[in-house]
Design an enzyme around this catalytic site. Structure first.
Site, short mmCIF file in Angstrom:
data_model
loop_
_atom_site.label_atom_id
_atom_site.label_comp_id
_atom_site.label_asym_id
_atom_site.label_seq_id
_atom_site.Cartn_x
_atom_site.Cartn_y
_atom_site.Cartn_z
CG HIS A 1 -0.27 8.60 2.03
ND1 HIS A 1 -1.26 7.50 2.02
CD2 HIS A 1 -0.13 8.67 3.34
CE1 HIS A 1 -1.41 6.90 2.91
NE2 HIS A 1 -0.80 7.58 3.94
CG HIS B 1 -1.82 -1.25 1.41
ND1 HIS B 1 -2.68 -1.41 0.40
CD2 HIS B 1 -1.70 -2.14 2.05
CE1 HIS B 1 -3.25 -2.64 0.77
NE2 HIS B 1 -2.76 -2.81 1.70
CG HIS C 1 0.48 10.28 7.07
ND1 HIS C 1 -0.67 9.46 6.13
CD2 HIS C 1 0.30 11.48 6.75
CE1 HIS C 1 -1.38 10.46 5.65
NE2 HIS C 1 -0.90 11.72 5.92
CB THR D 1 -5.86 7.84 5.59
OG1 THR D 1 -4.41 7.55 5.39
CG2 THR D 1 -5.74 9.30 6.34
CB THR D 2 -5.21 2.46 5.38
OG1 THR D 2 -4.61 2.63 6.81
CG2 THR D 2 -4.21 3.32 4.39
#
Ligand SMILES: [Zn+2]
Length: 369
Positions: free
Chosen positions: A235, A208, A252, A319-320
């Site tokens: 990200h 991811h 992050h 956020t996942t």
């Protein structure tokens, strides 16, 4: 009332108690001997004196009972008779106590074991939320390998909430991240205290994002609460927007306090000068997914931070998936920079791994001055 009778009574009690203790010891020793092989010859030679002690205890107890009986039968008995009766009760009580202790011994063990599952459940909860952010909770095991969610297609962000029951918050939550940060209340926010130091690190491509897992030793303190840096990841483009503007990337920095609460420092990344610290991460990119690559050098997280440390803050979520809420977000206002080449390196791995912005739903956003 003379103190003598009760004094002698208590002396007898001590003798009896001591004798009883020895007798128990002899019982235990002989019990052990049953299991011990003949190799422990010395043990059986110790048995004899203890058996004698047991016998002498019997004698003492018999004497005590006889005395008590004699006292009881005499109506003109001195206060001693009361003491002897009390003594007999005490002896009975003592025997009952010892027996109860012996009987209770296995139960005590069970009681000691019972809090463990609760502790496991708590750490499991923390582990789940950390695993959701791809932290390798168990060294050597690939992180997030069983999470079948994506950034595009049928398993994309619009479907996360329906993929698994434990991802439900992704669609039903009302305090989700990321958001477009605007209309913040301008206040004097206390500075985040960064306590970062050079630390060994490992890089993993977890399917991811590119994530860096750090050894312990890096902390922040905010609002009097101390959080430890566990990992950071990237990200592209930035998930959070500032007044509608999206940045090239964001890092992050995921921190966790002793209770498992998360605080994420977001460092926006703009195209510009090369970032020396990010280069160390890129240098250690693993050749294969889901395998941690240890770096031969240390990482100084102070170099990750921009010069200015003012920040926006609000309460949001991961956020996942599973999009767990209750995450303290600290979004630094000043972006750091990556070179065009550094940006392109990440793009080749993840051209788009940003969750779309979520509704702010009237949440309080504070903007530090
Ligand atoms: Zn993130």
């Amino acid at each position: 009332m003379s103190p003598t009778p009760s004094h002698s009574a208590s002396r007898l009690l001590i003798l009896i108690t001591a004798g009883f203790g020895l007798a128990l010891g002899a019982q235990a020793a002989s019990h052990d001997d049953e299991h011990a092989s003949g190799a422990h010859g010395a043990a059986s030679s110790q048995e004899e004196p203890k058996v004698i002690a047991k016998d002498s205890l019997k004698q003492k107890m018999a004497a005590g009972k006889a005395a008590a009986k004699a006292e009881k039968s005499d109506p003109k008995a001195e206060p001693t008779s009361v003491s002897m009766a009390e003594l007999r009760d005490l002896i009975d009580q003592k025997i009952a106590e010892v027996r109860a202790k012996q009987a209770a011994a296995p139960a005590v063990k069970v009681v000691n074991k019972s809090p463990k599952p609760r502790a496991v459940a708590m750490s499991g909860q923390v582990k789940q939320s950390m695993a959701a952010y791809g932290a390798a909770a168990v060294p050597g095991l690939p992180a997030g390998h069983d999470l079948h969610w994506e950034y595009t297609g049928t398993a994309g962000p619009q479907s996360w909430g329906q993929l698994k029951p434990e991802f439900k918050t992704c669609s039903s939550g009302t305090r989700q991240s990321p958001i477009d940060i605007r209309d913040g209340i301008k206040v004097q926010l206390e500075p985040i205290q960064f306590d970062y130091r050079p630390t060994p690190f490992r890089v993993i491509d977890n399917g991811h994002t590119v994530q860096v897992n750090l050894d312990p030793g890096n902390n922040i303190t905010v609002s009097g609460r101390r959080y430890e840096l566990v990992q950071f990841h990237f990200h592209r483009p930035s998930e959070e927007r500032i007044n509608g503007r999206q940045y090239d990337m964001v890092a992050h920095l995921v921190h966790k306090d002793a209770q498992g609460r998360l605080a994420v420092v977001a460092v926006l990344l703009d195209q510009g000068k090369e970032h020396p610290m990010v280069q160390l991460v890129w240098n250690s990119l693993p050749l294969e997914k889901e395998i941690e690559q240890a770096s031969p050098v240390m990482l100084d997280m102070n170099l990750m931070l921009p010069e200015q440390r003012q920040y926006y803050t609000y309460m949001g979520s991961l956020t996942t998936p599973p999009c767990t809420e209750g995450v303290l977000w600290l979004v630094l206002k000043q972006p750091a920079t990556l070179s065009p080449y550094q940006l392109s390196v990440f793009s080749r791995l993840y051209a788009n791994n940003a969750r779309p912005v979520q509704s702010a739903s009237g949440r309080m956003i504070k903007e530090g001055q």
